[in-house]
Design a protein around this motif. Structure first.
Motif, short mmCIF file in Angstrom:
data_model
loop_
_atom_site.label_atom_id
_atom_site.label_comp_id
_atom_site.label_asym_id
_atom_site.label_seq_id
_atom_site.Cartn_x
_atom_site.Cartn_y
_atom_site.Cartn_z
N UNK A 54 0.86 -1.18 0.00
CA UNK A 54 0.00 0.00 0.00
C UNK A 54 0.90 1.24 0.00
N UNK A 55 0.57 2.17 -0.88
CA UNK A 55 1.39 3.36 -1.02
C UNK A 55 0.48 4.56 -1.26
N UNK A 56 0.50 5.51 -0.33
CA UNK A 56 -0.29 6.72 -0.49
C UNK A 56 0.17 7.51 -1.71
N UNK A 57 1.48 7.51 -1.94
CA UNK A 57 2.01 8.25 -3.08
C UNK A 57 1.49 7.67 -4.39
N UNK A 58 1.50 6.32 -4.50
CA UNK A 58 1.00 5.69 -5.73
C UNK A 58 -0.48 5.94 -5.91
N UNK A 59 -1.22 5.95 -4.81
CA UNK A 59 -2.66 6.19 -4.89
C UNK A 59 -2.95 7.64 -5.27
N UNK A 60 -2.21 8.56 -4.67
CA UNK A 60 -2.43 9.98 -4.95
C UNK A 60 -2.08 10.33 -6.40
N UNK A 61 -1.09 9.65 -6.95
CA UNK A 61 -0.64 9.95 -8.31
C UNK A 61 -1.31 9.07 -9.36
N UNK A 62 -2.37 8.34 -8.96
CA UNK A 62 -3.06 7.46 -9.90
C UNK A 62 -2.09 6.52 -10.61
N UNK A 63 -1.30 5.84 -9.79
CA UNK A 63 -0.28 4.95 -10.33
C UNK A 63 -0.85 3.72 -11.01
N UNK A 64 0.04 3.00 -11.68
CA UNK A 64 -0.32 1.77 -12.37
C UNK A 64 0.71 0.69 -12.05
N UNK A 65 0.25 -0.55 -12.00
CA UNK A 65 1.15 -1.70 -11.86
C UNK A 65 1.45 -2.20 -13.26
N UNK A 66 2.72 -2.14 -13.65
CA UNK A 66 3.11 -2.39 -15.03
C UNK A 66 4.09 -3.56 -15.10
#
Length: 249
Positions: free
Chosen positions: A109-121
């Motif tokens: 879980x990562x707040x930064x990834x969630x805030x930046x609308x990240x993707x698992x690639x």
């Protein structure tokens, strides 16, 4: 019914999406998807929905410590060479994920990834490989699957799918199945089967619990079982009969 539901519910996981823009980073831990057309991608928001579902229904597989994902080949493709997975966004956020020897990995879980609308690639083409939830109780032989594990695997898979398909499809499928629980719906008092992958080709699969057993359908490297049949407990086991290895000429 089964064909319609599976096509709609999981179609979003099979359709190619445009590749995200990737920063020009040249480090050993980067995925290097720049030259890969339509790599396997899941939104981080959808993966979080899978993690939430795993925690909500963890009682189905209480001995499984965490949700892991696995890279699986499609349609006869071989195992990927040097697979790399990371969480990224369109800016500078990059978080490499560690893979084990079986190409399995966990997603933090990562707040930064969630805030930046990240993707698992994944640095492999979507047409050849896919990322799939993998729930396995420790200590079981390689040819044995636990029914509760498969039920939890389905829960997480559907949670991810619901985040990646349009809302109108979710509402339509809920209405079609007359339930929000796509893993355990019934149709005319029948329990539709769910298909699961085996690591290797199989020639047979038997569901066993106590003194009773049931022969399951198999097809190549897949077997099918009715997850919604509550007459079988979560601790019921499925024993897979692996196909003999081809003779070495």
């Amino acid at each position: 019914m089964r064909t319609i539901m599976l096509a709609c519910a999981l179609g979003a996981l099979l359709l190619a999406r445009p590749a995200a823009a990737v920063p020009g980073v040249d480090e050993p831990d980067t995925v290097k998807v720049n030259a890969i057309r339509n790599p396997e991608i899941h939104t981080y928001k959808a993966v979080l929905a899978g993690l939430d579902s795993f925690e909500e229904y963890h009682a189905l597989a209480p001995k499984v410590p965490e949700l892991r994902f696995r890279i699986r080949p499609r349609g006869g493709a071989g195992l990927p060479e040097q697979p790399r997975v990371r969480i990224e966004d369109d800016h500078d956020f990059i978080l490499p994920l560690d893979l084990d020897a079986a190409n399995r990995f966990s997603v933090p879980r990562s707040e930064a990834a969630e805030d930046e609308n990240g993707e698992v690639v994944l640095n492999q083409k979507r047409k050849l490989y896919r990322i799939h939830p993998d729930v396995r109780t420790p200590g079981l032989p390689a040819n044995v699957r636990r029914l509760g594990d498969l039920r939890l695997e389905c829960k997480t898979m559907i949670a991810i799918a619901k985040e990646e398909i349009p809302l109108f499809w979710v509402v339509a499928i809920n209405g079609l199945l007359l339930t929000r629980d796509w893993c355990n719906f019934t149709h005319k008092e029948a329990m539709p089967d769910w298909g699961f992958d085996s690591d290797v080709p199989i020639v047979g699969a038997i569901l066993q619990e106590g003194n009773r057993s049931k022969l399951l359908k198999t097809d190549g490297d897949r077997f099918s079982v009715a997850l919604g049949d509550t007459s079988w407990g979560d601790d019921a086991l499925i024993e897979l009969e692996f196909a003999p290895a081809p003779a070495n000429p």
